[in-house]
Design a protein around this motif. Structure first.
Motif, PDB file in Angstrom:
ATOM      1  N   UNK A 102      36.569  60.575  51.462  1.00 53.48           N
ATOM      2  CA  UNK A 102      36.261  60.495  52.889  1.00 53.48           C
ATOM      3  C   UNK A 102      34.786  60.191  53.119  1.00 53.48           C
ATOM      4  N   UNK A 103      34.505  59.114  53.835  1.00 58.64           N
ATOM      5  CA  UNK A 103      33.149  58.849  54.314  1.00 58.64           C
ATOM      6  C   UNK A 103      33.180  59.142  55.816  1.00 58.64           C
ATOM      7  N   UNK A 104      32.685  60.301  56.180  1.00 55.48           N
ATOM      8  CA  UNK A 104      32.817  60.770  57.561  1.00 55.48           C
ATOM      9  C   UNK A 104      32.175  59.799  58.550  1.00 55.48           C
ATOM     10  N   UNK A 105      32.898  59.465  59.607  1.00 49.34           N
ATOM     11  CA  UNK A 105      32.361  58.570  60.640  1.00 49.34           C
ATOM     12  C   UNK A 105      31.906  59.412  61.827  1.00 49.34           C
ATOM     13  N   UNK A 106      31.289  58.760  62.807  1.00 45.81           N
ATOM     14  CA  UNK A 106      30.678  59.476  63.936  1.00 45.81           C
ATOM     15  C   UNK A 106      31.653  60.460  64.573  1.00 45.81           C
ATOM     16  N   UNK A 107      32.897  60.040  64.743  1.00 45.46           N
ATOM     17  CA  UNK A 107      33.852  60.900  65.442  1.00 45.46           C
ATOM     18  C   UNK A 107      34.353  62.077  64.625  1.00 45.46           C
TER      19      UNK A 107
ATOM     20  N   UNK B  82      31.975  63.006  52.084  1.00 44.24           N
ATOM     21  CA  UNK B  82      30.531  62.832  52.203  1.00 44.24           C
ATOM     22  C   UNK B  82      30.147  62.065  53.445  1.00 44.24           C
ATOM     23  N   UNK B  83      28.841  61.952  53.659  1.00 44.51           N
ATOM     24  CA  UNK B  83      28.324  61.391  54.913  1.00 44.51           C
ATOM     25  C   UNK B  83      28.338  59.868  54.985  1.00 44.51           C
ATOM     26  N   UNK B  84      28.603  59.191  53.882  1.00 44.58           N
ATOM     27  CA  UNK B  84      28.579  57.722  53.902  1.00 44.58           C
ATOM     28  C   UNK B  84      28.320  57.208  52.502  1.00 44.58           C
ATOM     29  N   UNK B  85      28.663  55.933  52.290  1.00 45.99           N
ATOM     30  CA  UNK B  85      28.562  55.365  50.944  1.00 45.99           C
ATOM     31  C   UNK B  85      27.129  54.983  50.579  1.00 45.99           C
ATOM     32  N   UNK B  86      26.210  55.156  51.520  1.00 48.48           N
ATOM     33  CA  UNK B  86      24.824  54.743  51.289  1.00 48.48           C
ATOM     34  C   UNK B  86      23.986  55.834  50.647  1.00 48.48           C
ATOM     35  N   UNK B  87      24.541  57.040  50.536  1.00 47.42           N
ATOM     36  CA  UNK B  87      23.720  58.102  49.941  1.00 47.42           C
ATOM     37  C   UNK B  87      24.523  58.972  48.981  1.00 47.42           C
ATOM     38  N   UNK B  88      23.806  59.546  48.026  1.00 40.66           N
ATOM     39  CA  UNK B  88      24.449  60.309  46.952  1.00 40.66           C
ATOM     40  C   UNK B  88      24.363  61.812  47.189  1.00 40.66           C
ATOM     41  N   UNK B  89      23.575  62.225  48.195  1.00 40.03           N
ATOM     42  CA  UNK B  89      23.510  63.659  48.491  1.00 40.03           C
ATOM     43  C   UNK B  89      24.467  63.978  49.645  1.00 40.03           C
ATOM     44  N   UNK B  90      24.735  65.238  49.807  1.00 39.51           N
ATOM     45  CA  UNK B  90      25.593  65.659  50.922  1.00 39.51           C
ATOM     46  C   UNK B  90      27.081  65.522  50.634  1.00 39.51           C
ATOM     47  N   UNK B  91      27.443  65.252  49.386  1.00 42.86           N
ATOM     48  CA  UNK B  91      28.868  65.107  49.052  1.00 42.86           C
ATOM     49  C   UNK B  91      29.432  66.401  48.484  1.00 42.86           C
ATOM     50  N   UNK B  92      30.706  66.626  48.780  1.00 47.22           N
ATOM     51  CA  UNK B  92      31.465  67.734  48.190  1.00 47.22           C
ATOM     52  C   UNK B  92      32.671  67.151  47.473  1.00 47.22           C
TER      53      UNK B  92
END
Ligand code: XBP
Ligand code: MG
Length: 255
Positions: A197-202, A215-225
């Motif tokens: 899951x790459x969480x979107x705004x909604x 995680x928060x998006x495919x552009x970053x490696x931190x913030x993932x579970x």
């Protein structure tokens, strides 16, 4: 992991908030209707998959909607067609892909991982978005493109994933779905496809269960579970997806 199955709305781009929602409002305006969907209201409506279905659902709570169901159907069809035309215009004017998406598509293709589109939005919307980014021959980048018209039941039903796997001739555990919403995760899981899951705004605050990674998006490696063994700078790579995909086998959530 032989294939990546890409959701479109919310996963490839923020098309719900900045595309479909805006286009629905333009369609209401064009038909002289006073209805407007603000960001919060539209967020609630996203529980209903399918633009036409969403319109019909919203009409249930509007006293100025047509009384007869046949009239409602006709109005929803008209609004939906207009909405999709506005949407196509909006994305051609510029609808950025979410960061990290293009890089992963390119990396996967270079590495021989097969790519599929697994969305229950209309084909014309996918064509507008991907045509704007990859040109008129965008479909050549994908081994399967399954859209709303190709299924009888939209997400969260698993049909869209089942059809894609059939076309790719792969089993569910050979693929990884990329999604942004609870409905998408439910659809993938019901098809026994591991899902990231790459969480979107909604859906930033959504409770999502059963994904191999969130995680928060495919552009970053931190913030993932779960966290990557080697977080730090940079984007999510194919190797990272392979790492999470392998967890799906071992943690038995897809057994
Ligand atoms: C997204 C949807 C769609 C879009 C609008 O599906 O629910 O209904 O919001 O597109 P997915 P249409 O997450 O599978 O991409 O108006 O064409 O339905
Ligand atoms: Mg989505």
């Amino acid at each position: 992991m032989k294939a990546l199955l890409w959701d479109v709305d919310g996963t490839l781009a923020e098309t719900e908030r900045d595309g479909h929602r805006v286009a629905f409002n333009l369609a209401f305006e064009a038909l002289g209707l006073p209805w407007r969907w603000d960001e919060v209201h539209y967020g609630r409506l996203l529980a209903i998959t399918g633009g036409r279905e969403r319109l019909l659902h919203d009409m249930q709570s509007r006293s100025d909607a047509p009384a007869l169901s046949q009239q409602r159907e006709a109005l929803a069809a008209e609004l939906h067609a207009r909405k999709n035309a506005h949407y196509a215009q909006l994305v051609r004017q510029g609808m950025p892909l979410r960061p990290g998406v293009r890089e992963l598509l390119d990396e996967g293709a270079a590495d021989g991982v097969r790519m599929a589109i697994t969305t229950t939005t209309s084909r014309s919307n996918v064509d507008a978005l991907l045509g704007a980014h990859f040109g008129p021959r965008w479909a050549g980048r994908f081994d399967a493109v399954v859209c709303g018209e190709d299924v009888q039941r939209k997400k969260p039903d698993p049909e869209v994933f089942e059809r894609a796997l059939q076309r790719l001739r792969l089993g569910p555990l050979e693929a990884l779905a990329l999604e942004d919403s609870p409905g998408g995760v439910a659809a993938a899981r019901a098809a026994h496809v591991p899902v990231l899951v790459t969480l979107s705004a909604y859906f930033e605050g959504a409770t999502l269960e059963g994904a191999v990674a969130i995680g928060p998006g495919l552009h970053r490696r931190d913030g993932w579970r779960p966290a990557l063994p080697d977080p730090g700078e940079g984007r999510i790579t194919l190797r990272d997806l392979q790492h999470w995909h392998a967890l799906a086998d071992s943690v038995s959530q897809y057994a």
